[in-house]
Design a protein around this motif. Sequence first.
Motif, mmCIF file in Angstrom:
data_model
loop_
_atom_site.group_PDB
_atom_site.id
_atom_site.type_symbol
_atom_site.label_atom_id
_atom_site.label_comp_id
_atom_site.label_asym_id
_atom_site.label_seq_id
_atom_site.Cartn_x
_atom_site.Cartn_y
_atom_site.Cartn_z
ATOM 1 N N THR A 119 -57.791 58.285 -38.802
ATOM 2 C CA THR A 119 -56.487 58.819 -38.406
ATOM 3 C C THR A 119 -55.445 57.711 -38.441
ATOM 4 O O THR A 119 -55.718 56.572 -38.079
ATOM 5 C CB THR A 119 -56.527 59.424 -36.988
ATOM 6 O OG1 THR A 119 -56.864 58.407 -36.041
ATOM 7 C CG2 THR A 119 -57.545 60.553 -36.904
ATOM 8 N N GLY B 229 -59.431 54.710 -31.656
ATOM 9 C CA GLY B 229 -59.439 56.164 -31.702
ATOM 10 C C GLY B 229 -60.346 56.699 -32.790
ATOM 11 O O GLY B 229 -61.297 56.037 -33.219
ATOM 12 N N GLN B 230 -60.038 57.898 -33.240
ATOM 13 C CA GLN B 230 -60.872 58.543 -34.250
ATOM 14 C C GLN B 230 -60.683 57.858 -35.598
ATOM 15 O O GLN B 230 -59.568 57.788 -36.114
ATOM 16 C CB GLN B 230 -60.504 60.027 -34.357
ATOM 17 C CG GLN B 230 -61.463 60.832 -35.211
ATOM 18 C CD GLN B 230 -61.255 62.317 -35.014
ATOM 19 O OE1 GLN B 230 -60.655 62.756 -34.045
ATOM 20 N NE2 GLN B 230 -61.765 63.106 -35.933
ATOM 21 N N ASN C 22 -61.398 69.601 -34.251
ATOM 22 C CA ASN C 22 -61.723 68.340 -34.941
ATOM 23 C C ASN C 22 -62.603 68.534 -36.177
ATOM 24 O O ASN C 22 -63.383 67.645 -36.542
ATOM 25 C CB ASN C 22 -62.376 67.344 -33.965
ATOM 26 C CG ASN C 22 -61.355 66.691 -33.062
ATOM 27 O OD1 ASN C 22 -60.236 66.400 -33.474
ATOM 28 N ND2 ASN C 22 -61.714 66.481 -31.804
ATOM 29 N N SER D 229 -55.277 69.448 -34.616
ATOM 30 C CA SER D 229 -56.634 68.930 -34.783
ATOM 31 C C SER D 229 -57.550 69.414 -33.671
ATOM 32 O O SER D 229 -58.723 69.706 -33.909
ATOM 33 C CB SER D 229 -56.614 67.401 -34.813
ATOM 34 O OG SER D 229 -56.044 66.883 -33.623
ATOM 35 N N PRO E 196 -64.888 52.415 -32.006
ATOM 36 C CA PRO E 196 -64.262 53.736 -31.887
ATOM 37 C C PRO E 196 -64.894 54.556 -30.765
ATOM 38 O O PRO E 196 -66.096 54.456 -30.519
ATOM 39 C CB PRO E 196 -64.538 54.392 -33.246
ATOM 40 C CG PRO E 196 -64.937 53.281 -34.158
ATOM 41 C CD PRO E 196 -65.583 52.249 -33.294
ATOM 42 N N LYS F 140 -66.854 59.926 -24.610
ATOM 43 C CA LYS F 140 -67.249 58.846 -25.516
ATOM 44 C C LYS F 140 -66.671 57.510 -25.061
ATOM 45 O O LYS F 140 -67.309 56.463 -25.190
ATOM 46 C CB LYS F 140 -66.806 59.165 -26.943
ATOM 47 C CG LYS F 140 -67.579 60.313 -27.564
ATOM 48 C CD LYS F 140 -67.134 60.591 -28.991
ATOM 49 C CE LYS F 140 -67.911 61.765 -29.576
ATOM 50 N NZ LYS F 140 -67.478 62.096 -30.954
ATOM 51 N N ASP G 45 -63.298 57.866 -30.548
ATOM 52 C CA ASP G 45 -62.832 59.169 -31.049
ATOM 53 C C ASP G 45 -61.794 59.865 -30.179
ATOM 54 O O ASP G 45 -61.714 61.091 -30.163
ATOM 55 C CB ASP G 45 -64.020 60.102 -31.275
ATOM 56 C CG ASP G 45 -64.987 59.566 -32.315
ATOM 57 O OD1 ASP G 45 -64.607 58.633 -33.059
ATOM 58 O OD2 ASP G 45 -66.130 60.056 -32.376
ATOM 59 N N ASP H 93 -61.841 60.394 -27.144
ATOM 60 C CA ASP H 93 -62.563 61.313 -26.267
ATOM 61 C C ASP H 93 -62.949 60.617 -24.960
ATOM 62 O O ASP H 93 -63.428 59.478 -24.973
ATOM 63 C CB ASP H 93 -63.822 61.823 -26.988
ATOM 64 C CG ASP H 93 -64.612 62.804 -26.165
ATOM 65 O OD1 ASP H 93 -64.231 63.993 -26.147
ATOM 66 O OD2 ASP H 93 -65.599 62.391 -25.519
ATOM 67 N N ASP I 29 -58.227 64.224 -39.876
ATOM 68 C CA ASP I 29 -58.459 62.963 -40.582
ATOM 69 C C ASP I 29 -57.424 62.868 -41.688
ATOM 70 O O ASP I 29 -57.174 63.847 -42.392
ATOM 71 C CB ASP I 29 -59.876 62.951 -41.162
ATOM 72 C CG ASP I 29 -60.200 61.696 -41.934
ATOM 73 O OD1 ASP I 29 -59.736 61.591 -43.095
ATOM 74 O OD2 ASP I 29 -60.903 60.828 -41.405
#
Length: 303
Positions: A159, A155-156, A65, A33, A186, A193, A188, A190, A91
């Motif tokens: 997923t 998370g993202q 991603n 990913s 969320p 973020k 992500d 990251d 995803d």
Amino acid sequence: MRAVGLLAACALTVPAVAGCDRGGNTDLGLALSTLNNPFFVGIKKGAQAEAAARGLKINITDAQNDPVQQVNQMETFTSQDVRAAVINPVDSDAAVPAVGVANRAKVPVISIDRGVNGGTVGTTIASDNVEGGRIAARALAASMGGRGKVAVLEGQPGTSAARERGKGFDEGIRAYPGIEVVARQPADFDRTKGMDVMSNLHQAHGDLTGVFAANDEMALGAAKALGADAGRKVRIVAFDGTPDGIAAVRGGTLTATVAQQPALLGRQAVAWAVRAADGERLPRTVKVPVVLVTRENAARFTG
């Protein structure tokens, strides 16, 4: 199904780094990913090591991603006549068309770290995310003395890893009636973020005393947003066990992290892809154990 006997013959006749030349000169494909995350870099290294040990050529790609890129990458794999393909979905829903490309080409597919919500996938190799979430909940509750207010950095979206870790955490934290989950959002998986989301949540909930982040990157971002409160006034438990995450546990910024074994996941992906190419009947899932890393045992997990 293509026979792995050809793979074995290849391993006997060419150097480990070369593989066999069958048009595309590639035995296996691994569609990751992202490589903008140390966890997936660990998977890549494990897969490369296992492929080299077996004398196989592996094409490893970075979708950045973007699920559309994973469709294109699977098309590349099939054009290279790979014997099997491995996908780490951006995803779980959006990966279905990518798996469909391999299915139509009769290339066996397995998924790693995250499941796929459709198509034909031989097996999914993943950490035991649900149990890991439960472990994280117990660790966070213990560090908070069983009382306080918690924020969850998810998370993202879409997923399976994010969903399963959240499920396990929710199951585990219900055993502690003195702890209230006051926010979840969320970020992500990251770091940047995670910092932004945590900054906003901390402003809205100044009395937070705990954070569960579904990966180390978000946890490290959250710790930066919390500043001096991180690991002291606000306990943070994460998930992954990356070198940066473990270093933060040793330093006291993170309270704990649930360690995965990304290199082992990568090795397992190659091993099970070979078995899929050989037409073996595979289990629906292959679970790789996780372990809690705390300040007391963190030294065991550093190189």
